[in-house]
Design an enzyme around this catalytic site. Structure first.
Site, PDB file in Angstrom:
ATOM      1  N   SER A  73     -83.813 -19.247  -7.051  1.00  0.00           N
ATOM      2  CA  SER A  73     -82.946 -19.002  -8.070  1.00  0.00           C
ATOM      3  C   SER A  73     -83.556 -19.724  -9.545  1.00  0.00           C
ATOM      4  O   SER A  73     -83.684 -19.011 -10.451  1.00  0.00           O
ATOM      5  CB  SER A  73     -81.674 -19.379  -8.151  1.00  0.00           C
ATOM      6  OG  SER A  73     -80.744 -18.776  -7.217  1.00  0.00           O
ATOM      7  N   THR A 238     -90.860 -34.986 -10.259  1.00  0.00           N
ATOM      8  CA  THR A 238     -91.221 -35.625  -9.101  1.00  0.00           C
ATOM      9  C   THR A 238     -91.247 -34.446  -7.949  1.00  0.00           C
ATOM     10  O   THR A 238     -90.444 -33.947  -7.528  1.00  0.00           O
ATOM     11  CB  THR A 238     -90.682 -36.823  -8.750  1.00  0.00           C
ATOM     12  OG1 THR A 238     -90.750 -37.798  -9.928  1.00  0.00           O
ATOM     13  CG2 THR A 238     -91.482 -37.391  -7.535  1.00  0.00           C
ATOM     14  N   CYS A 326     -74.057 -15.886  -2.046  1.00  0.00           N
ATOM     15  CA  CYS A 326     -73.933 -16.425  -3.373  1.00  0.00           C
ATOM     16  C   CYS A 326     -72.682 -15.721  -4.005  1.00  0.00           C
ATOM     17  O   CYS A 326     -72.459 -16.247  -5.204  1.00  0.00           O
ATOM     18  CB  CYS A 326     -75.465 -16.107  -4.347  1.00  0.00           C
ATOM     19  SG  CYS A 326     -76.745 -16.598  -3.433  1.00  0.00           S
TER      20      CYS A 326
END
Length: 395
Positions: A73, A238, A326
């Protein structure tokens, strides 16, 4: 639950033991930040590079064209929003289809509110994009075509190479959402003229929360997440080292066994389709009969509700879906099924079963046997079905 037959692999997949084994050291042993300069971070940095190389090779891409993201997504959002921003001076028109994943459709709707124009292409009764309509939709101000490689609900595979060729001939960028396809069917970004591609780890026996964006060298789209200088200053944050390592290992395994997996799943899928179509009346197969994902079977059963069907299947230990995970909980019928021309009352009775290479013929036989009983039970309680049978007998 004494029995579990998992047939919802389009929603998510099992993380394979080899993948988990590859990930584990990067939680406890090699936990250094790969962006750090000290030697302790070296193992993490090398492993990120190795996964990038593995994924690039699987796509026929260059290593430096692979960017790690938080999932499919995010990658879809990045492709559309950043292209709109970077190429806004050229034009404000995007082309996509009516059967895309909501990560594309909702992003397109967002961009429309920002002043962009979006053309939503129709598809045929099998869910295939009409190439002549695609060509006709391209305008001088078109900056992007986004068409999924394979549909997450009905499994239809699009003519991606032809679409890529049309885009290239018209000087338009081409993005494809390959979340359902990557690791399941062959994809080559050069042969298919793909400029950007989205993929996700958890659809191919890797971990959740990790995805990739392929961006062809020379494409000028901007950063989507701002902050640090990670991913060659294009995607801050990160690195999720365990996830990246797991995704790389999953794609390594998928690539090694791709031909065998396609053959096995296709044979099992066709066996499932044949049994359902031959043994259950008033059923429709959704999607293209052959140009579909090897593991996908999607049906509509008349005179029943998909939600009731799923509940009764679950009681028998069978996991399936009525569409995209979804949109579970939505009372509306699938936008994909409506786009291929099904009326609401039929689209509501949908069932998607998606296999894996661990699915057995015995699993399919058990599933179809139970499905037949459940369909018969649900129809026996349906006034619509009762009326239909009475009218049929009279006629």
């Amino acid at each position: 639950m004494s029995k579990l037959i998992y047939l919802d692999n389009a929603a998510t997949t099992q993380v394979y033991p080899e993948v988990l084994d590859a990930m584990n050291p990067f939680f406890t042993e090699y936990y250094g930040n790969p962006s750090a300069v000290y030697s302790f971070a070296g193992e993490a940095n090398k492993s990120v590079l190795k996964s990038r190389e593995t994924i690039a090779k699987a796509l026929g891409a260059k290593t430096e064209e692979i960017y790690f993201t938080g999932g499919g997504s995010e990658s879809d959002n990045w492709a559309l929003k950043a292209t709109a921003e970077a190429y806004g001076s050229k034009g404000k028109h995007i082309i996509t289809t009516k059967i895309e994943h909501h990560a594309i459709l909702h992003t397109a709707e967002y961009l429309e509110k920002k002043g962009l124009e979006v053309t939503y292409l129709d598809v045929d009764e099998n869910g295939v994009v009409k190439l002549d309509e695609l060509k006709a939709a391209i305008r001088p101000d078109t900056i992007l075509i986004s068409v999924m490689t394979a549909n997450n609900e009905i499994g239809t595979i699009q003519p991606i190479a032809e679409i890529g060729k049309i885009a290239k001939e018209n000087g338009v960028l081409f993005h494809t959402d390959a979340v359902q396809a990557f690791g399941h069917i062959p994809i080559n970004v050069d042969e298919m003229n793909i400029d950007m591609l989205s993929a996700s780890g958890h659809k191919v026996n890797g971990p959740k929360g990790i995805g990739i964006m392929y961006i062809r060298k020379g494409v000028k789209i901007l950063s989507f997440i701002h902050g640090g200088a990670q991913e060659r200053q294009r995607r801050a944050g990160t690195h999720n080292v365990p996830g990246i390592v797991g995704f790389g290992k999953a794609i390594e395994l998928a690539t090694e066994e791709l031909d065998n997996r396609i053959k096995y799943e296709t044979e099992l899928r066709d066996y499932l389709i044949d049994r359902v179509l031959n043994e259950i009346p008033y059923v429709r197969l959704n999607g293209h009969r052959t140009d579909r994902l090897p593991n996908n079977a999607n049906f509509c059963f008349r005179f029943i509700e998909g939600e009731s069907l799923l509940i009764l299947l679950d009681e028998k230990g069978i996991c399936g879906s009525s569409g995209s995970a979804c949109t579970s909980g939505s009372l509306d019928p699938s936008h994909v099924l409506l786009a291929i021309g099904l009326p609401h009352e039929i689209a509501h009775g949908s069932l998607r079963l998606t296999l894996s290479e661990k699915t057995t013929k015995e699993d399919i036989d058990y599933t179809v046997d139970e499905l037949k009983k459940i369909i018969e039970r649900l129809r026996s309680m349906s006034p619509l079905y009762e009326d239909f049978i009475k009218e049929k007998k009279i006629s």
